[in-house]
Design an enzyme around this catalytic site. Sequence first.
Site, PDB file in Angstrom:
ATOM      1  N   LYS A   1     -14.073   0.182  -3.736  1.00 19.13           N
ATOM      2  CA  LYS A   1     -15.144   0.359  -2.725  1.00 19.13           C
ATOM      3  C   LYS A   1     -16.428   1.208  -3.594  1.00 19.13           C
ATOM      4  O   LYS A   1     -17.362   1.011  -3.283  1.00 19.13           O
ATOM      5  CB  LYS A   1     -14.575   1.256  -1.930  1.00 19.13           C
ATOM      6  CG  LYS A   1     -13.735   0.664  -0.857  1.00 19.13           C
ATOM      7  CD  LYS A   1     -13.368   1.725   0.542  1.00 19.13           C
ATOM      8  CE  LYS A   1     -12.298   1.206   1.286  1.00 19.13           C
ATOM      9  NZ  LYS A   1     -11.884   2.346   2.178  1.00 19.13           N
TER      10      LYS A   1
ATOM     11  N   GLU B   1       0.847  -1.364   0.047  1.00 21.92           N
ATOM     12  CA  GLU B   1      -0.093  -0.063   0.104  1.00 21.92           C
ATOM     13  C   GLU B   1       0.633   1.433  -0.147  1.00 21.92           C
ATOM     14  O   GLU B   1       0.375   2.243  -0.452  1.00 21.92           O
ATOM     15  CB  GLU B   1      -0.788  -0.033   1.058  1.00 21.92           C
ATOM     16  CG  GLU B   1      -2.098  -0.636   0.946  1.00 21.92           C
ATOM     17  CD  GLU B   1      -3.368  -0.337   1.920  1.00 21.92           C
ATOM     18  OE1 GLU B   1      -4.431  -0.718   1.969  1.00 21.92           O
ATOM     19  OE2 GLU B   1      -3.129   0.315   3.076  1.00 21.92           O
TER      20      GLU B   1
ATOM     21  N   HIS C   1       8.409 -26.751  -1.270  1.00 25.11           N
ATOM     22  CA  HIS C   1       7.617 -27.819  -1.816  1.00 25.11           C
ATOM     23  C   HIS C   1       6.245 -27.037  -2.566  1.00 25.11           C
ATOM     24  O   HIS C   1       5.623 -28.140  -3.158  1.00 25.11           O
ATOM     25  CB  HIS C   1       6.909 -28.813  -0.767  1.00 25.11           C
ATOM     26  CG  HIS C   1       8.452 -29.341  -0.360  1.00 25.11           C
ATOM     27  ND1 HIS C   1       8.764 -30.532  -0.765  1.00 25.11           N
ATOM     28  CD2 HIS C   1       9.079 -28.725   0.572  1.00 25.11           C
ATOM     29  CE1 HIS C   1      10.019 -30.886  -0.016  1.00 25.11           C
ATOM     30  NE2 HIS C   1      10.052 -29.868   1.011  1.00 25.11           N
TER      31      HIS C   1
HETATM   32  O1  PA5 Z   1      -3.174   1.371   5.812  1.00 25.71           O
HETATM   33  C1  PA5 Z   1      -4.298   1.851   5.803  1.00 25.71           C
HETATM   34  O2  PA5 Z   1      -4.519   3.099   6.030  1.00 25.71           O
HETATM   35  C2  PA5 Z   1      -5.484   0.881   5.387  1.00 25.71           C
HETATM   36  O3  PA5 Z   1      -4.863  -0.505   4.969  1.00 25.71           O
HETATM   37  C3  PA5 Z   1      -6.414   0.641   6.490  1.00 25.71           C
HETATM   38  O4  PA5 Z   1      -5.717   0.093   7.622  1.00 25.71           O
HETATM   39  C4  PA5 Z   1      -7.562  -0.288   6.213  1.00 25.71           C
HETATM   40  O5  PA5 Z   1      -8.267   0.117   5.179  1.00 25.71           O
HETATM   41  C5  PA5 Z   1      -8.612  -0.036   7.389  1.00 25.71           C
HETATM   42  O6  PA5 Z   1      -9.158   1.249   7.544  1.00 25.71           O
HETATM   43  P1  PA5 Z   1      -9.974   1.362   8.763  1.00 25.71           P
HETATM   44  O7  PA5 Z   1      -9.014   1.312   9.890  1.00 25.71           O
HETATM   45  O8  PA5 Z   1     -10.187   3.163   8.516  1.00 25.71           O
HETATM   46  O9  PA5 Z   1     -11.137   0.766   8.637  1.00 25.71           O
END
Ligand code: PA5
Length: 461
Positions: A437, A302, A323
């Site tokens: 989303k 990310e 494996h």
């Molecule tokens: O790193 C990030 O910001 C995301 O991966 C969030 O952790 C994830 O989308 C969950 O978001 P939230 O804590 O707002 O529900």
Amino acid sequence: MIKVNVSGCQSFVKAADYKKYVKKALDAFDVLDGEEGAGNDFLGWKHLPSDVLDPRSVEPTKGYPVPAISEGLLEECEAVCNNWKMKGVDLVVVIGIGGSYLGARCAIEALSHNFAKQLRAKNAPDVVFAGNNLSEEYLADLLDLAAERNTALIVISKSGTTTEPAVAFRVLKEFVEKHYKDASERIVAITDAVKGALKTLATQQGYKTFIVPDNVGGRFSVLTPVGLLPIMVAGFDVRAILEGAAEMEKSLAVKSEDNPAVVYAAMRNLLYSEMGKKVEIMVTYNPKLQYLGEWWKQLYGESEGKDGKGIFPASVNNTADLHSMGQFIQEGERVMFETVINVEKAGRSVVIGSDEQNLDQLNYLAGQHVEHCGAMAQLGTKLAHIDGGVPQLEISIERINERNLGGLFYFFEFACGVSAYTLDVNPFNQPGVEAYKKNMFALLNKPGYEEASKAIQKRLK
Ligand code: PA5
């Protein structure tokens, strides 16, 4: 505390190129250190270890109504644990997705006995996870488990609006309310101090609430209550995790060519940009570390995968995956390098016995520790993969424990910042996550998505 060894990359890269990338990584270090780069309003994680251990010195986040870290945070976490202990809680469901669960899961799996669930020898509740999928079967199975146990919930969402945890929480909240008179004392919310549906709900229902600091992004939040509370509930020493991370915070703050974060960032960017190594595989040799790979994949995927750039993070858990994925890594498309997590000392001891008949022909191993076989498998794999064109980075810790895990968390977070700035991307946003989303909301007819819904229906005809 950790050692980064890049000798397994040396036959693949020129010394002059490595120097060039160390210079780039040092420039990126300055950007992170000077807090002037892209996403610099999300750098609260940099001082989390020392801030949580000593909140008196924490500066309030600019323009934010509450301090990022409250004084007595760990004591507040302890109070939750004690309260639930008094109620006899033996199952805690942690509801969250992405950065709101992976750090806690990684730590709990790394520190737990492999068969803790079956042994039932723990004096802390079992911690299980929900809200990280939209599987009806998973939730139904979880309700079966909750019905058998004395259950409490920790719901975690920084934004307070994420669909997966919100759905799971609605279902589990209903269950808890139906089964317990003291339902509101069995629910803890971890979310933003002011924004989001979860914050509104928690305030109205009077849940105990912890804050995710505004200046800490989800995937960098393991050392906030997001990770600390579930890890403490599971019975582990979060102070030791923070101390290990604080030690790392101190040592990585020193700008130098030998800074382990600089070395890691420089080598992985060199392999990516000059050698066509587009895939980095985190390799672990202990089943307990499988979720370290999952946590790391989210952190790096990310943070770096944007603007058409980024190393694709993958993970394997050996020797099991030798494996399955071993064939590909040895002889498939030559696009990957490996980052091996090397644990120097085993936590337990099992010696292979001698057998008079030797029908399994294993007497040549009699008297050896199983770990010795593992170490030789690891070394043999390293040499084979280097021969097969797969460069190897090695990150070593002495043993798996709270301190070293805290060090690893901080190391990978800091190195991620340095590495992403070396690649010239903003490590702290994730604009691409919104695309699915938007389609999902349109398909589910969420209010406000009418136009998108029409467009998607047309596309699907
Ligand atoms: O790193 C990030 O910001 C995301 O991966 C969030 O952790 C994830 O989308 C969950 O978001 P939230 O804590 O707002 O529900």
